[in-house]
Design a protein around this motif. Structure first.
Motif, PDB file in Angstrom:
ATOM      1  N   ASP A 124      -7.045  25.033   2.840  1.00  0.00           N
ATOM      2  CA  ASP A 124      -5.965  25.497   3.711  1.00  0.00           C
ATOM      3  C   ASP A 124      -6.033  27.010   3.832  1.00  0.00           C
ATOM      4  OD1 ASP A 124      -3.693  25.998   5.125  1.00  0.00           O
ATOM      5  OD2 ASP A 124      -2.333  24.947   3.741  1.00  0.00           O
ATOM      6  N   VAL A 125      -6.330  27.496   5.031  1.00  0.00           N
ATOM      7  CA  VAL A 125      -6.421  28.955   5.244  1.00  0.00           C
ATOM      8  C   VAL A 125      -5.330  29.406   6.215  1.00  0.00           C
ATOM      9  CG1 VAL A 125      -8.879  29.064   4.710  1.00  0.00           C
ATOM     10  CG2 VAL A 125      -8.164  28.647   7.077  1.00  0.00           C
ATOM     11  N   THR A 126      -4.292  28.605   6.346  1.00  0.00           N
ATOM     12  CA  THR A 126      -3.217  28.931   7.284  1.00  0.00           C
ATOM     13  C   THR A 126      -2.619  30.313   6.995  1.00  0.00           C
ATOM     14  OG1 THR A 126      -2.684  26.575   7.291  1.00  0.00           O
ATOM     15  CG2 THR A 126      -1.074  28.064   8.292  1.00  0.00           C
ATOM     16  N   ALA A 127      -2.304  30.526   5.750  1.00  0.00           N
ATOM     17  CA  ALA A 127      -1.632  31.783   5.402  1.00  0.00           C
ATOM     18  C   ALA A 127      -2.500  32.970   5.779  1.00  0.00           C
ATOM     19  CB  ALA A 127      -1.321  31.794   3.900  1.00  0.00           C
ATOM     20  N   ARG A 128      -3.796  32.885   5.489  1.00  0.00           N
ATOM     21  CA  ARG A 128      -4.696  34.003   5.783  1.00  0.00           C
ATOM     22  C   ARG A 128      -4.795  34.236   7.286  1.00  0.00           C
ATOM     23  NH1 ARG A 128     -11.051  34.693   3.880  1.00  0.00           N
ATOM     24  NH2 ARG A 128     -11.436  36.423   5.344  1.00  0.00           N
ATOM     25  N   VAL A 129      -4.890  33.150   8.055  1.00  0.00           N
ATOM     26  CA  VAL A 129      -5.019  33.316   9.507  1.00  0.00           C
ATOM     27  C   VAL A 129      -3.732  33.905  10.086  1.00  0.00           C
ATOM     28  CG1 VAL A 129      -5.296  32.095  11.709  1.00  0.00           C
ATOM     29  CG2 VAL A 129      -6.728  31.481   9.749  1.00  0.00           C
ATOM     30  N   THR A 150     -10.493  34.003  11.801  1.00  0.00           N
ATOM     31  CA  THR A 150     -11.161  32.713  11.718  1.00  0.00           C
ATOM     32  C   THR A 150     -12.671  32.894  11.606  1.00  0.00           C
ATOM     33  OG1 THR A 150      -9.419  31.590  12.925  1.00  0.00           O
ATOM     34  CG2 THR A 150     -11.592  30.633  13.065  1.00  0.00           C
ATOM     35  N   ALA A 151     -13.219  33.775  12.435  1.00  0.00           N
ATOM     36  CA  ALA A 151     -14.661  34.044  12.398  1.00  0.00           C
ATOM     37  C   ALA A 151     -15.066  34.600  11.049  1.00  0.00           C
ATOM     38  CB  ALA A 151     -15.035  35.006  13.527  1.00  0.00           C
ATOM     39  N   ARG A 152     -14.246  35.487  10.509  1.00  0.00           N
ATOM     40  CA  ARG A 152     -14.562  36.066   9.201  1.00  0.00           C
ATOM     41  C   ARG A 152     -14.556  34.992   8.114  1.00  0.00           C
ATOM     42  NH1 ARG A 152     -12.135  40.827  11.244  1.00  0.00           N
ATOM     43  NH2 ARG A 152     -10.045  39.971  10.921  1.00  0.00           N
ATOM     44  N   ILE A 153     -13.564  34.159   8.145  1.00  0.00           N
ATOM     45  CA  ILE A 153     -13.485  33.087   7.126  1.00  0.00           C
ATOM     46  C   ILE A 153     -14.723  32.197   7.207  1.00  0.00           C
ATOM     47  CG2 ILE A 153     -12.201  31.018   6.427  1.00  0.00           C
ATOM     48  CD1 ILE A 153      -9.636  32.462   7.467  1.00  0.00           C
ATOM     49  N   GLU A 154     -15.082  31.833   8.413  1.00  0.00           N
ATOM     50  CA  GLU A 154     -16.256  30.966   8.590  1.00  0.00           C
ATOM     51  C   GLU A 154     -17.517  31.652   8.084  1.00  0.00           C
ATOM     52  OE1 GLU A 154     -16.278  30.000  12.743  1.00  0.00           O
ATOM     53  OE2 GLU A 154     -14.800  28.382  12.534  1.00  0.00           O
ATOM     54  N   GLY A 155     -17.651  32.916   8.454  1.00  0.00           N
ATOM     55  CA  GLY A 155     -18.855  33.656   8.065  1.00  0.00           C
ATOM     56  C   GLY A 155     -18.968  33.785   6.549  1.00  0.00           C
TER      57      GLY A 155
END
Lengths: 686, 686
Positions: A124-129, A150-155
Motif C-alpha cells: 500500500d503506497v497510498t499515503a506516499r502518493v 508513482t514513477a519514482r516508486i516504480e523505479g
C-alpha cells in the motif's frame, strides 16, 4: 450482516437483498472473509490465498491463466491463446482452424510475444502518493505530482527487486498500491483445440448459455531453456463441480464502472459506448469484406474478426444494461450517499466532488470521439508501432517521472518484448485497416482537423494508406529496434513513410492527451479519490475497487437459473454438443468439430463439458482458474452469459453467470478426442 | 398482396410487414389459397382439402386428432388422452405413470367417455339466421330469435341426416354455419407412453422450446364392434420435415380474441383473466395438498394438476401478452377502422357498435366474478353432474327452440354419453374440490348472496361439502340415468343431498344466465355481427374468424428463431433428451424416462424428436396433425412456445411457434423404446 448492508446497498444498486449476493472482485490484500464465513462457512487460510495468488497468471494478450502442473503448464482459454495461434500460423499451416497438439516437449512451439506475469507482492503506497501532492493545489498540479511520485516508486522498486513494478490506482484514485510481478517471456504452446471445438456455436452462441465449448489452451512456461518448476500450481480435480458447490475465480477482470458516478455512467451511455460501437461496426464490415477476398485473407483476418465480434456483442450488451431502470437506481443510491456525506461534518465538503466530476465528463464529451479514435488501437498494427516508436524515443529523453506512464523505465522490458515481436504483419490487411482508419477520421472530423490534415497530407485516405504501408520497413522487427535504439535523431532522420505519418501527427496527439490529463483525468482522479475517502469513512474497507486488470478473487456457487419460465441447468454435457449440432443439421456455426465426430464412439457423452457459477467476473477474467474449497482446479472461466453483460455496471446473481469449461470434460476431451494421454496424465497428476 | 394488406393490418395489429406472416386459422370453406400461392407457390386442390378435413378428428375431451391408418387408428397427444388414461386407471394400475401398450387388438382398452367427431359438411345459414330477427328490434329480442332459429336448423338437420348438427357462430355474430359431424363413441386406447416421456420436463418446460416430449397417444375407432375403416386417413411420412418446409395444421383451436374490440380485451385483462387465475391458483393449492396425503391421492389428482398447471401458465402468459403495447396498437387499429367506417355512408352507423359493446362489457364487469364462478366448471365433477341433471330435466320440458343450447335435441346424444359415463369419481377428491368451491364463493360473495346462502343452507362450506358428497348416489351412472329418465318429477322428489343443493341453487343460476344473455350476450352478438358486416364490406371475406373449437386449417413453415442473440434450432433430437437429463443430474422433472434409459444402446440419438413451425395455433389444436404439401403426416402438434401465448390476441411469427412431435421420432420410439413394431408398421404402411 448488518455491517455490510449499507455498503452493498450502495455498490449493488439493484439487488433487493444486497447481502445475499455473491458479489465482488476482491483484492488479495482484502479478501471477503466475513461474507465467506457467513454465506458458506468457509474461511480461507493465508496460505490458501497465497497459493492461489501465486498460481494465478496474467497474460499480456489480455487474459488470465494459472499454473496447473509442477512442470510449468499454464491453463488458459483458447480465445486468450488465439492471438498467439494466429501469429504462429501461416498460409501453409493454420493452427486456428486445425488446432495445435505437441506430442512431446520438443514439439512445443515458442510464442512470438506472449508475456506472463505472476503477482509476487502488494504494498500500500497510498499515503506516499497522496503526500506528494498538496490537496489544496489545483487538480492539474496534484495529478502531475501523483504521477511523478508513482514513477519514482516504480523505479525504486524495479531497481531493488528486479521485478516488474506497477503502481495501481484503485477505487478511482482512492488507493495506490505497488504490485510486483515476476515476468515470463519464454512461453511455448502445448495444446489448443481447433477453433470450432473451442468456439463452438460462433458469434451467435458467444455470451450465451447453455454452451458447449472446449475453450481451453495449454502453454508451458520455460526459464533458462527449461520448463519452469513453479512453487505454486493448482492440482486438477478430475471430478470437478457439483450443483451448489462453493467456487473461487482468481483472475484479472479488466474494467468495471460500478463505483463511478451517475454522470460517468451517462457519459458511457451517451458517448463512450456509442462511439466504440460505431468504430467496431465499421472495422468488422471492412474486415469481412477483406476476408471474403479468399481463403488466405479469411485466415489472416479471423482472429481480428473474432475479437471485434466479441467486443461488439459485449459493448452492445453493456449499453443495453445501462437502462433507465439502472440509471434511476444509480441516481437514487447516489442521492442517498450524498445526503449521508452532507450529514457529517467531516465529509460535508465531498458531496461537491460529484458535481466536479459531472462537469469534467461534460467537458470530456466535447472531444470524446476524437479521444477514442486517437488513443485506442487504430486497427492497424503498423500505425500503432510507428506511433509508439515516435513517442518512445521522445519520452525516453525525459526524466522517468515526466514520461507518459507507458514509457516509464518499469514498463520498458514488456514494451520492447511486444514492439520487437517477430509476429507476422500482413501488408494487404494493414492497408485495409489503415485506410479505413484514415477514412473514418476524415468522415468524422473533416479535412481541416489537425490530425486528419497531417495524416492525409493532401492525399485521399486510400492513397495515404497505400503509400505508407507499401513504403514502410516497419514489418521488420530489426528495423523497429534500430529506430528505437537510434533515439530521436534516428527517428527524426527516418524517411519511412509510416514513421513520417506518425511524426506529423504527434503534436496533435500530445495536445489531446495533455488536455485530457490536465482537464479531465486530473479531476476524475482527484475527486474520485475524495469520494473514495468519503466512502471509506462511511463503510470502511468492506467495499471492493472497480476492476483494473489486476488480480482479484471472486467467490460464488455453481448454480443454474430460471429463464422464460423454465430452468437452465448448472452444467452441460457432451450430449448437448451433439444435440446442438444435430438440431441444426450440422449447419455452420453449429457444425460438429470433425475430431469430435470421429471420437463419437469413444466418448462418454454424459461427461460434463461446461458449467455456470454466480462468480463476479468481467472481460479479462477469461482463462481464470475456477477452484473449489480445497483449492483444486475444477474449471476455467471463458465467458459470461448474455445476462452478465450488465456486470460492467452492477452485479446481479438472478440470472448473470460466469461460464466455465469443466475440469473433467477437459481431461476427457484430451484423452478421447485428441489422444493427448500424456498431457492429461500430467494435468491429472498421474 | 395489396388486396390483403388492409385486412392484415387490422387483424395482425403488431406485425410491421403484415402480408409476410403465416397467419390465420381458416375455415375449410374459405382456405387461404391466395396467400399459399403467393408465399409458397402452392394451391391446394379441392380433393386435398376434403381429404385433410375428413381425416381430421375432434375429441370431446378438448383436443384434436387425425385418422392415421386404414384400420381406424387416431393419433393425438398424450395430454389429450390423459383424461381417459386417468379414467381407466386405478389404485392397482396407473396407466398415466406407466403408459399403456396394447400388444394386440384384443388388448385395446375401451375408453369410458371419449367421443370423436368428424366434420362431414359445412353449410352457410347466415341469411336464414339473420332473417329470423328484425334488425330494428331490441337486441334481447334479436338474440332470442336467432337462438330459436338456430335450434330449428339444428333439429331439422339432425332429423334429416342423423348427424350431429351444430350451428356455429363465426366472426362474433357475423356468420352462422351449420356443421354436421359423424360421431364415434366406441374408441379404444392402443398406445400411450409413460407421462415422464410424454411430458418430459413437466410444468417448467411446458410452453417452452427446445423440447423433448413424446407427447403422442394412439386410439382406435370401432364401429359395430370392428375397427373402423375410414375412407380418409393420413399417410405417415417416416422422413418427416426439413427446415423451411411448408406444413399445414388441421385442427380445432379453442378460443382467440383477435377480432374483439379494445373494450373486450380490456375486460379480459382486468376481469376475466385475473378472476380465472385466482381460481386456478386456489384449486392448484388445494389439489397439491390433497395429493400430498399419499401416493393414491397423488395418482387421483395428477390429471387435474397437470390440467390446472397448464391453464395457469397459458392464462398468465396471455395476460402478460395483453401488454400496454398490444393494447395501444389495438386502440390505433380500431380508431383507423372506425374512421374508415365513418367515411362511408353505408357503414357510418356501425362505428357506434364499438361503444355499445364497451357499455355491455362495463355492465358485464359488475358480475364478472359471479359469472365465471358459476358458469365454468366448479372443480367438482359431482356438482357438475347434479347441476346438469337438474337443468336438463327442466329444459327438456320446453320446446326445442326455447332451451339452453346445451340441452337442445341435437346435443343430447353427446350429453348422455358424457353424463352417464362409468368413469370413476373419487369421494375424497370430490369433497376437497366441492368444499373449496363453496369456501371460495363464501369468501368472494359473503353469506347473504343468493347462491352462497342456498348452497350452504346454514352450514359451513366443509359441512355442506361433506354432507353432499358423503350422502350422494351420483357416483353411480345408473342413478344419474334414472333421474334424467324420470324427468322433473323424479328430480323434484329426489332427496339426494347433491341434487337438493343443485335444486336450491338453480333459480339464482337461471337469473344470472338470463341477465347475461339478455343484457350482455345479446349486445355482443348483435353488435359483433354488425362490426363483422362492416369488416366484410371493407375487406371482403379475406379475414378468418376467431377460434371457436371448430375445424380450421393453418399454414406455415418449419423454422427456428432468434432468441437472446442466438438461434433456436427448428428441431430437437433424442440427443437433447439425454442432454437435458444429464445436465440436471437426472433431478425431477428432468429425470430420464426409465424405458428411454433402458433403450439407450438401441437408439439412433440423432433422430428428430420435436420441431417448431410458424403455424397459427392455440389451445384445442393439441393433437392436430401436421401435414406436408403431399398431405403426408409429418408430426402432431402438442404445444406452443412461451412466445406463442400472446396468440390469443395477436398473431406474430417473429418468435411464436407451434411445437410438434416429429413423425420419424414417433416411429423410432415405438420401435426402439417400446418394442411396438406391429403398430409402427401399421402407421408406416408396411
Amino acid at each position: 450482516m448488518n455491517a455490510r448492508q449499507p455498503l452493498f446497498a450502495f455498490a449493488v444498486l439493484l439487488a433487493a437483498c444486497a447481502a445475499a449476493a455473491d458479489e465482488g472482485m476482491w483484492t488479495y490484500d482484502n479478501p471477503p472473509t466475513a461474507q465467506l464465513q457467513e454465506r458458506y462457512r468457509f474461511t480461507p487460510a493465508a496460505e490458501w490465498l497465497d497459493h492461489l495468488r501465486l498460481a494465478s497468471v496474467r497474460l499480456n494478450d489480455g487474459g488470465s491463466g494459472s499454473f496447473v502442473s509442477p512442470e510449468g503448464l499454464v491453463l488458459t482459454n483458447h480465445h486468450v491463446a488465439l492471438g498467439q495461434l494466429q501469429k504462429v500460423s501461416s498460409e501453409q499451416k493454420d493452427y486456428v482452424a486445425d488446432g495445435f497438439y505437441a506430442k512431446s516437449r520438443s514439439d512445443e512451439l515458442t510464442c512470438p510475444d506472449l508475456e506472463m506475469n505472476v503477482l509476487q507482492s502488494m504494498e500500500d503506497v497510498t499515503a506516499r502518493v497522496f503526500a506528494a501532492a498538496d490537496p489544496k493545489a489545483p487538480e492539474k498540479e496534484q495529478n502531475e505530482k501523483r504521477k511523478a511520485e508513482t514513477a519514482r516508486i516504480e523505479g525504486e522498486s524495479a531497481q531493488k527487486t528486479g521485478l516488474r513494478s506497477d503502481v495501481v490506482e484503485l477505487y478511482h484514485g482512492g488507493e495506490y498500491w505497488l504490485y510486483r510481478y515476476k515476468r515470463y517471456t519464454d512461453v511455448r504452446l502445448v495444446f489448443a483445440p481447433e477453433v470450432q471445438a473451442a468456439f463452438y456455436g460462433g458469434d451467435p452462441d458467444n455470451f450465451t448459455y447453455p454452451r458447449f465449448d472446449l475453450d481451453m489452451a495449454l502453454f508451458r512456461v520455460y526459464e533458462d531453456g527449461k520448463p519452469l518448476r513453479p512453487k505454486h500450481w493448482l492440482r486438477w480435480s478430475e471430478a470437478g463441480v457439483k450443483d451448489g458447490d462453493l467456487v473461487f475465480v482468481s483472475g484479472h477482470p479488466g474494467r468495471t464502472q460500478r463505483l463511478q458516478t451517475l454522470a460517468q455512467l451517462k457519459f458511457d451511455r451517451d458517448h463512450f459506448l456509442p462511439i466504440r460501437l460505431k468504430l467496431l461496426k465499421l472495422r468488422l464490415k471492412a474486415l469481412r469484406e477483406y476476408a471474403a477476398r479468399g481463403p488466405e485473407q479469411a485466415r489472416r483476418a479471423q482472429e481480428l474478426i473474432y475479437g471485434y465480434e466479441n467486443s461488439l456483442k459485449a459493448l452492445a450488451g453493456a449499453l443495453e444494461g445501462l437502462s433507465a431502470k439502472l440509471l434511476d437506481a444509480k441516481a437514487k443510491s447516489e442521492a442517498e450517499f450524498k445526503s449521508l456525506l452532507a450529514s457529517r461534518a467531516e465529509t460535508a465538503a465531498y458531496a461537491a466532488s460529484f458535481d466536479r466530476i459531472a462537469a469534467a465528463q461534460k467537458a470530456f464529451a466535447s472531444r470524446a470521439k476524437e479521444y477514442v479514435l486517437r488513443t485506442r488501437p487504430s486497427g492497424s498494427r503498423l500505425l500503432g508501432l510507428a506511433q509508439t516508436i515516435v513517442r518512445w524515443v521522445s519520452e525516453a529523453e525525459k526524466p522517468n517521472e515526466k514520461r507518459y506512464e507507458e514509457f516509464r523505465d518499469s514498463a520498458l522490458d514488456s514494451l520492447r518484448f511486444e514492439a520487437f515481436s517477430p509476429a507476422p504483419v500482413y501488408a494487404d490487411l494493414e492497408e485495409t485497416m489503415l485506410s479505413l482508419y484514415l477514412r473514418t477520421a476524415l468522415a468524422e472530423f473533416g479535412p481541416e482537423q489537425a490530425f486528419v490534415k497531417a495524416a492525409l497530407n493532401g492525399r485521399s485516405p486510400e492513397e495515404a494508406a497505400a503509400q505508407a504501408v507499401r513504403g514502410t520497413k516497419l514489418f521488420e522487427p530489426d528495423f523497429r529496434r534500430r529506430l528505437v535504439e537510434g533515439g530521436t535523431r534516428a527517428v527524426q532522420a527516418c524517411d519511412d513513410p509510416l514513421i513520417e505519418l506518425a511524426r506529423r501527427t504527434d503534436s496533435s496527439y500530445r495536445e489531446l492527451r495533455k488536455w485530457y490529463e490536465d482537464d479531465i483525468q486530473s479531476v476524475l482522479t482527484t475527486e474520485g479519490g475524495r469520494i473514495a475517502k468519503a466512502r471509506f469513512a462511511a463503510y470502511g474497507r468492506s467495499v471492493y475497487p472497480d476492476a483494473t486488470f489486476t488480480l482479484r478473487l471472486s467467490y460464488g456457487k455453481v448454480a443454474g437459473y430460471e429463464q422464460g419460465t423454465t430452468e437452465v441447468p448448472y452444467k452441460t454435457t457432451f450430449y448437448g454438443l451433439f444435440e446442438r449440432s444435430a438440431s441444426f443439421d450440422g449447419a455452420r456455426p453449429f457444425d460438429l468439430p470433425r475430431r469430435f465426430a470421429d471420437a463419437r464412439e469413444r466418448l462418454e457423452l454424459a461427461t460434463p463439458l461446461n458449467f455456470v457459477t454466480t462468480n463476479d467476473i468481467i472481460g479479462g477474467n477469461s482463462g481464470s482458474p475456477v477452484v473449489d474449497r480445497e483449492g483444486l482446479l475444477v474449471g476455467v472461466v471463458f465467458d459470461g452469459n448474455i445476462q452478465s453483460l450488465i456486470l460492467d455496471y452492477v452485479y446481479t446473481e438472478e440470472q448473470a453467470r460466469a461460464v466455465a469449461v469443466h475440469s473433467g470434460g477437459m481431461l476427457h476431451a484430451l484423452r478421447k478426442v485428441y489422444g493427448m494421454d500424456a498431457l492429461a496424465d500430467e494435468l491429472a497428476g498421474r
